[in-house]
Motif scaffolding. Structure first.
Motif, PDB file in Angstrom:
ATOM      1  N   TYR A 137       0.855  -1.182   0.000  1.00  0.00           N
ATOM      2  CA  TYR A 137       0.000   0.000   0.000  1.00  0.00           C
ATOM      3  C   TYR A 137       0.887   1.226   0.000  1.00  0.00           C
ATOM      4  N   VAL A 138       0.616   2.144  -0.912  1.00  0.00           N
ATOM      5  CA  VAL A 138       1.364   3.391  -0.972  1.00  0.00           C
ATOM      6  C   VAL A 138       0.373   4.525  -0.705  1.00  0.00           C
ATOM      7  N   PRO A 139       0.413   5.107   0.482  1.00  0.00           N
ATOM      8  CA  PRO A 139      -0.527   6.181   0.810  1.00  0.00           C
ATOM      9  C   PRO A 139      -0.163   7.475   0.089  1.00  0.00           C
ATOM     10  N   ASP A 140      -1.125   8.386   0.020  1.00  0.00           N
ATOM     11  CA  ASP A 140      -0.873   9.697  -0.579  1.00  0.00           C
ATOM     12  C   ASP A 140       0.202  10.448   0.184  1.00  0.00           C
ATOM     13  N   GLU A 141       0.197  10.282   1.486  1.00  0.00           N
ATOM     14  CA  GLU A 141       1.168  10.962   2.344  1.00  0.00           C
ATOM     15  C   GLU A 141       1.766   9.932   3.294  1.00  0.00           C
ATOM     16  N   PRO A 142       3.011  10.140   3.708  1.00  0.00           N
ATOM     17  CA  PRO A 142       3.623   9.186   4.636  1.00  0.00           C
ATOM     18  C   PRO A 142       2.815   9.065   5.927  1.00  0.00           C
ATOM     19  N   ILE A 143       2.787   7.869   6.471  1.00  0.00           N
ATOM     20  CA  ILE A 143       2.060   7.634   7.714  1.00  0.00           C
ATOM     21  C   ILE A 143       3.075   7.342   8.811  1.00  0.00           C
ATOM     22  N   PHE A 144       3.159   8.240   9.768  1.00  0.00           N
ATOM     23  CA  PHE A 144       4.049   8.074  10.905  1.00  0.00           C
ATOM     24  C   PHE A 144       3.220   8.125  12.175  1.00  0.00           C
ATOM     25  N   ILE A 145       3.601   7.337  13.144  1.00  0.00           N
ATOM     26  CA  ILE A 145       2.922   7.370  14.431  1.00  0.00           C
ATOM     27  C   ILE A 145       3.482   8.574  15.179  1.00  0.00           C
ATOM     28  N   GLU A 146       2.602   9.504  15.500  1.00  0.00           N
ATOM     29  CA  GLU A 146       3.027  10.818  15.982  1.00  0.00           C
ATOM     30  C   GLU A 146       3.819  10.793  17.278  1.00  0.00           C
ATOM     31  N   TYR A 147       3.560   9.843  18.154  1.00  0.00           N
ATOM     32  CA  TYR A 147       4.208   9.845  19.452  1.00  0.00           C
ATOM     33  C   TYR A 147       5.390   8.882  19.533  1.00  0.00           C
ATOM     34  N   LEU A 148       5.912   8.500  18.363  1.00  0.00           N
ATOM     35  CA  LEU A 148       7.133   7.704  18.291  1.00  0.00           C
ATOM     36  C   LEU A 148       8.206   8.526  17.591  1.00  0.00           C
ATOM     37  N   THR A 149       9.455   8.277  17.944  1.00  0.00           N
ATOM     38  CA  THR A 149      10.557   8.956  17.259  1.00  0.00           C
ATOM     39  C   THR A 149      10.719   8.363  15.862  1.00  0.00           C
ATOM     40  N   GLY A 150      11.556   8.989  15.066  1.00  0.00           N
ATOM     41  CA  GLY A 150      11.829   8.472  13.732  1.00  0.00           C
ATOM     42  C   GLY A 150      12.326   7.035  13.777  1.00  0.00           C
ATOM     43  N   LEU A 151      13.264   6.752  14.681  1.00  0.00           N
ATOM     44  CA  LEU A 151      13.794   5.398  14.826  1.00  0.00           C
ATOM     45  C   LEU A 151      12.710   4.427  15.290  1.00  0.00           C
ATOM     46  N   GLU A 152      11.899   4.831  16.250  1.00  0.00           N
ATOM     47  CA  GLU A 152      10.831   3.961  16.756  1.00  0.00           C
ATOM     48  C   GLU A 152       9.807   3.653  15.664  1.00  0.00           C
TER      49      GLU A 152
ATOM     50  N   MET B 291      19.257   5.119   8.151  1.00  0.00           N
ATOM     51  CA  MET B 291      18.900   6.531   8.328  1.00  0.00           C
ATOM     52  C   MET B 291      20.065   7.436   7.912  1.00  0.00           C
ATOM     53  N   LYS B 292      21.298   7.017   8.209  1.00  0.00           N
ATOM     54  CA  LYS B 292      22.472   7.794   7.779  1.00  0.00           C
ATOM     55  C   LYS B 292      22.575   7.793   6.263  1.00  0.00           C
ATOM     56  N   ALA B 293      22.379   6.638   5.647  1.00  0.00           N
ATOM     57  CA  ALA B 293      22.497   6.517   4.189  1.00  0.00           C
ATOM     58  C   ALA B 293      21.483   7.398   3.462  1.00  0.00           C
ATOM     59  N   TYR B 294      20.309   7.584   4.040  1.00  0.00           N
ATOM     60  CA  TYR B 294      19.256   8.392   3.413  1.00  0.00           C
ATOM     61  C   TYR B 294      19.176   9.802   3.995  1.00  0.00           C
ATOM     62  N   ASP B 295      20.194  10.161   4.751  1.00  0.00           N
ATOM     63  CA  ASP B 295      20.314  11.510   5.309  1.00  0.00           C
ATOM     64  C   ASP B 295      19.108  11.911   6.161  1.00  0.00           C
ATOM     65  N   ILE B 296      18.601  10.956   6.938  1.00  0.00           N
ATOM     66  CA  ILE B 296      17.508  11.259   7.869  1.00  0.00           C
ATOM     67  C   ILE B 296      17.897  10.886   9.297  1.00  0.00           C
ATOM     68  N   TYR B 297      19.171  10.726   9.518  1.00  0.00           N
ATOM     69  CA  TYR B 297      19.683  10.342  10.833  1.00  0.00           C
ATOM     70  C   TYR B 297      19.281  11.347  11.912  1.00  0.00           C
ATOM     71  N   SER B 298      19.196  12.616  11.550  1.00  0.00           N
ATOM     72  CA  SER B 298      18.841  13.647  12.537  1.00  0.00           C
ATOM     73  C   SER B 298      17.421  13.468  13.072  1.00  0.00           C
ATOM     74  N   SER B 299      16.593  12.668  12.401  1.00  0.00           N
ATOM     75  CA  SER B 299      15.215  12.417  12.855  1.00  0.00           C
ATOM     76  C   SER B 299      15.106  11.218  13.783  1.00  0.00           C
ATOM     77  N   ALA B 300      16.217  10.529  14.022  1.00  0.00           N
ATOM     78  CA  ALA B 300      16.175   9.283  14.802  1.00  0.00           C
ATOM     79  C   ALA B 300      15.569   9.480  16.176  1.00  0.00           C
ATOM     80  N   ASP B 301      15.900  10.592  16.842  1.00  0.00           N
ATOM     81  CA  ASP B 301      15.410  10.799  18.208  1.00  0.00           C
ATOM     82  C   ASP B 301      14.357  11.903  18.301  1.00  0.00           C
TER      83      ASP B 301
END
Length: 136
Positions: A80-95, A117-127
């Motif tokens: 399933y590919v949603p129109d917008e990314p689905i993230f659980i709001e109360y979890l960190t990027g890593l979680e 996360m480092k390879a895709y340059d999103i490491y700063s979102s981990a926490d």
């Protein structure tokens, strides 16, 4: 051969019919696009993905009836590919990544996910949280 077959699907919310005897037959290799201003698309996708059950009707995947909750084999057959990314709001990027990896029995070790996360340059979102947790 039918990849996905929906037979006489009914779904209602608050006694309002959303799906009323829907039949759908998708064969292997076919691509289906649905767009309309009506609300049945989300309901249909939720039923196909096992996030909702039809009030009546049958859903077959590879000629096998889908039962909720899905088996791991069934999960691997659906995407399933949603129109917008689905993230659980109360979890960190890593979680969030760990959560989705565990759903599909993929490597969810911190070391593995942090390297991705480092390879895709999103490491700063981990926490960082998707949404700040309100103070109680």
């Amino acid at each position: 051969m039918n990849l996905l077959y929906l037979d006489n699907i009914y779904k209602a919310y608050d006694e309002k019919d959303v799906l009323n005897g829907l039949n759908l037959d998708i064969n292997k290799g076919e691509i289906v696009f649905c767009w309309t201003k009506w609300c049945w698309k989300t309901t249909l996708v939720k039923i196909i993905l096992g996030l909702s059950r039809p009030d009546e009707g049958t859903v077959l995947l590879n000629s096998k009836e889908l039962r909720v909750p899905f088996s791991n084999t069934d999960k691997l057959c659906l995407g399933y590919v949603p129109d917008e990314p689905i993230f659980i709001e109360y979890l960190t990027g890593l979680e969030n990544l760990k959560y989705y990896c565990k759903l599909y029995n993929k490597n969810s070790s911190n070391e593995h996910l942090l390297s991705i996360m480092k390879a895709y340059d999103i490491y700063s979102s981990a926490d960082k949280f998707r949404k700040t947790i309100p103070e109680v």
